[in-house]
Design a protein around this motif. Structure first.
Motif, mmCIF file in Angstrom:
data_model
loop_
_atom_site.group_PDB
_atom_site.id
_atom_site.type_symbol
_atom_site.label_atom_id
_atom_site.label_comp_id
_atom_site.label_asym_id
_atom_site.label_seq_id
_atom_site.Cartn_x
_atom_site.Cartn_y
_atom_site.Cartn_z
ATOM 1 N N ALA A 196 0.867 -1.262 0.111
ATOM 2 C CA ALA A 196 0.042 0.026 -0.038
ATOM 3 C C ALA A 196 0.808 1.204 -0.187
ATOM 4 C CB ALA A 196 -0.891 -0.019 1.217
ATOM 5 N N LEU A 197 1.787 1.161 0.852
ATOM 6 C CA LEU A 197 2.889 2.283 0.819
ATOM 7 C C LEU A 197 3.408 2.689 -0.645
ATOM 8 C CD1 LEU A 197 4.946 1.931 4.150
ATOM 9 C CD2 LEU A 197 3.125 3.600 3.554
ATOM 10 N N MET A 198 3.502 1.666 -1.533
ATOM 11 C CA MET A 198 4.154 1.753 -2.727
ATOM 12 C C MET A 198 2.822 2.222 -3.766
ATOM 13 S SD MET A 198 7.207 0.468 -2.582
ATOM 14 C CE MET A 198 7.388 0.908 -0.721
ATOM 15 N N GLY A 199 1.719 2.481 -3.201
ATOM 16 C CA GLY A 199 0.789 2.665 -4.325
ATOM 17 C C GLY A 199 -0.191 1.860 -4.737
ATOM 18 N N VAL A 200 0.017 0.426 -4.300
ATOM 19 C CA VAL A 200 -0.747 -0.479 -4.563
ATOM 20 C C VAL A 200 -2.229 -0.530 -3.857
ATOM 21 C CG1 VAL A 200 -1.377 -2.911 -4.633
ATOM 22 C CG2 VAL A 200 0.884 -2.066 -4.892
ATOM 23 N N SER B 65 2.175 8.869 6.868
ATOM 24 C CA SER B 65 2.165 8.416 5.631
ATOM 25 C C SER B 65 0.858 7.602 5.368
ATOM 26 C CB SER B 65 3.324 7.039 5.474
ATOM 27 O OG SER B 65 3.144 6.065 6.221
ATOM 28 N N PRO B 87 -2.905 5.383 2.318
ATOM 29 C CA PRO B 87 -1.519 5.397 1.873
ATOM 30 C C PRO B 87 -1.164 5.478 0.349
ATOM 31 C CG PRO B 87 -1.774 3.451 3.078
ATOM 32 C CD PRO B 87 -2.978 4.108 3.564
ATOM 33 N N HIS B 88 -2.091 4.139 -0.270
ATOM 34 C CA HIS B 88 -1.826 4.355 -1.919
ATOM 35 C C HIS B 88 -2.086 5.563 -2.586
ATOM 36 C CE1 HIS B 88 -6.182 2.989 -1.576
ATOM 37 N NE2 HIS B 88 -5.942 3.402 -2.706
ATOM 38 N N ILE B 91 0.979 8.508 -1.642
ATOM 39 C CA ILE B 91 2.356 8.433 -2.374
ATOM 40 C C ILE B 91 2.022 9.130 -3.676
ATOM 41 C CG2 ILE B 91 1.647 6.335 -3.683
ATOM 42 C CD1 ILE B 91 4.596 5.604 -3.196
ATOM 43 N N HIS B 97 7.575 6.274 2.100
ATOM 44 C CA HIS B 97 7.814 6.048 3.586
ATOM 45 C C HIS B 97 8.624 4.730 3.491
ATOM 46 C CE1 HIS B 97 6.149 4.695 7.536
ATOM 47 N NE2 HIS B 97 7.335 4.811 7.671
ATOM 48 N N ARG B 120 3.457 3.590 -8.826
ATOM 49 C CA ARG B 120 2.545 4.760 -8.878
ATOM 50 C C ARG B 120 2.470 5.275 -10.252
ATOM 51 N NH1 ARG B 120 3.563 10.488 -7.640
ATOM 52 N NH2 ARG B 120 5.827 10.805 -6.829
#
Lengths: 316, 253
Positions: A196-200, B65, B87-88, B91, B97, B120
């Protein structure tokens, strides 16, 4: 030799269908650590959906030529895949996502899965059972023997099923290892918060995972329904065996599910029919299911992580 | 929040506030982990969050984040309220993060991990990739290798490199030195400095207070969910309370 080849082909045919279904269990397990016990009904829905579409388009289709047979097969696979994908998508939205939102315990998911399974089975029973005697018209001339190497009888239908399944598996393997969607699915399976932190978008990825697994099971539903008969309860035994195959290969592991499915299909057909020559088999073909589940138990006792699996609960 | 020792007048590099956290409160159920803290990161700054285990540093970062939702207070990034955004989506604003414990995807190769960092975008930016591989030549050597087989230091480099692939404006680094040999720690901090020199603002969480403060423009000290001290890196390094509480501890260990 001829009997051995016959049962080997039968095993590969069934095994390739188990493998297709097993992929759905293993994909969903990967992203949710959940055994989707309603997956067998997704498979069943594929059989009904493909029958409705194919029968609508082709009718009884007597005396189809080779090219038309190919088209019928493609149409059936696509219709089955779409039916399976739609049912799996709705299943995730209705039976699982609300629980996930509430942070429900694992047991709630399991109960929801079983409830959804009964619901779907009964629903399809009420809507569609007794449809065309629950059998596809004989588009592919089921009895037709293609080759007779060593006196074995290799049927056109078997070849069609195995080739379809293998192509679908290659497609899935490419999808998961080589595309951005596949990377998102693997990242979610390995470490969802970091993904999720990577944008998924985790919710969307889970949804797509259900769609992919559902499409494969739906296509298998077409193949199975075409080879045998279909009914609203047809999902149960293949579903459980495919689950066994997924565990055999290592739950959560995609290639494991393919290998596990083929292995289970071959083993359950070859072991009880040994020694394949002369008089009676040592065990007997009526023990096919017993052999399959004894195999599952042995695997769970001696190698609970399956053939390719790593630690259960973290496998991806 | 309690006292702010002397750091309020430290000039930032451009003076404009990139991240502004006001009266932030975060709870785990009934337990208040962050009890109303305010801090900010200016454009181009390195800001360190210091404190002992359980002080709330990681919680603060996870809230920024989007991994955690605040119970109260506001988080503003580049003039836009961002608290509550998942968070998604966050970014896409350029907040990347690097979580505590590195969290590389162990069964993906180094290449795939870096590609995940650029998830992304439609496809990874090759210039950024080349830059990351320049910063971390080790990753180039290990490019096709599964990340689970990398050493701790290499995994940390990969985690930072992966975050850079997302073209961050604000980089959140959580304990980048944890569990690493001193030589590697020095390397990592040098790279953090060079990332900052490229214009990336950094919010750094560290237990290694001496390293963090020698790198940071400013620092904040957290104690059980409250800010107890703030100031420039130099001021904090010289502060008696810091020396006693953190640097002393570090020497002893």
């Amino acid at each position: 030799m001829s009997e051995f080849l016959n049962f080997l082909m039968l095993g590969l045919t069934r095994g390739s269908m188990y493998a297709l279904i097993a992929l759905g269990y293993t994909l969903v397990y990967g992203v949710l650590q959940l055994i989707n016990f309603a997956h067998s009904e997704v498979f069943m829905a594929g059989a009904f959906g493909s029958f409705l579409v194919v029968h609508l388009v082709v009718g009884e289709g007597e005396g189809l030529g080779g090219f038309e047979q190919l088209l019928v097969t493609l149409l059936g696979l696509v219709a089955g895949a779409i039916s399976g994908a739609v049912v799996a998508f709705v299943l995730e939205r209705v039976a699982y996502r609300p629980l996930r939102r509430r942070g429900a315990p694992k047991l709630a998911f399991l109960i929801s899965a079983i409830g959804a399974s009964f619901f779907l089975s009964q629903l399809f029973g009420k809507l569609f059972n007794r449809l065309g005697n629950n059998q596809f018209p004989d588009y592919l001339h089921k009895g037709e023997v293609l080759w007779t190497p060593f006196g074995a009888r290799i049927k056109l239908l078997q070849v069609v099923i195995i080739i379809s399944a293998v192509l679908l598996m290659i497609f899935l393997d490419r999808l998961v290892s080589g595309t951005k969607l596949g990377r998102g699915i693997r990242a979610t399976a390995e470490d969802a918060p970091t993904a999720a932190l990577m944008g998924v978008d985790i919710d969307r990825t889970i949804s797509r995972t259900f769609i992919i697994g559902g499409a494969l099971a739906g296509a298998a539903g077409f193949l199975f329904g075409y080879a045998f008969v279909f009914s609203n309860t047809m999902g149960f035994i293949p579903g459980i065996k495919a689950f066994a195959a997924a565990v055999l290969g290592g739950i959560g592991n995609i290639r494991g599910a393919m290998i596990g499915g083929l292995l289970l299909g071959v083993a359950e057909n070859l072991i009880p029919t040994a020694p394949w020559v002369g008089g009676d088999a040592w065990i007997g073909q009526e023990w096919t299911d017993v052999v399959a589940f004894v195999l599952l138990i042995l695997i769970l006792v001696f190698r609970p992580t399956g053939i390719l699996g790593e630690r259960l609960g973290r496998a991806a | 929040m309690s006292e702010q020792a002397g750091g309020s007048s430290v000039p930032g590099r451009t003076g404009s506030v990139l991240l502004d956290v006001q009266d932030l409160e975060v709870r785990y159920g009934a337990i208040a982990a962050i009890k109303g803290i305010s801090f900010h990161v200016e454009q181009g700054e390195i800001v360190a969050l210091l404190g002992a285990n359980g002080a709330g540093k990681t919680t603060t970062q996870k809230t920024v984040s989007g991994m955690l939702r605040p119970a109260a207070g506001s988080i503003t990034f580049d003039g836009q309220r961002i608290d509550g955004i998942p968070p998604h989506k966050l970014i896409d604003l350029g907040i990347c993060h690097v979580p505590e414990g590195r969290h590389v995807f162990p069964r993906m190769t180094v290449e795939e991990n870096l590609a995940m960092g650029a998830f992304r975008f439609r496809s990874p930016d090759q210039d950024v990739l080349a830059h990351v591989l320049d910063l971390f030549p080790r990753l180039k050597e290990r490019y096709g290798q599964q990340s689970g087989t990398l050493s701790g230091g290499e995994q940390q480099m990969l985690a930072i490199g992966r975050a850079l692939m997302g073209k961050p404006r604000l980089l959140l680094l959580d304990e980048p030195s944890m569990g690493l040999a001193p030589l590697i720690v020095q390397q990592i901090f040098d790279i953090v400095r060079s990332i900052n020199a490229d214009g990336v603002s950094i919010l750094l969480v560290e237990q290694n207070a001496r390293q963090a403060l020698s790198l940071a423009d400013r620092g904040y000290v957290l104690e059980t969910g409250e800010l107890v001290l703030a100031g420039s890196g130099r001021e904090l390094l010289a502060d008696d309370r810091i020396r006693a509480a953190y640097l002393g501890e570090e020497l002893a260990s």
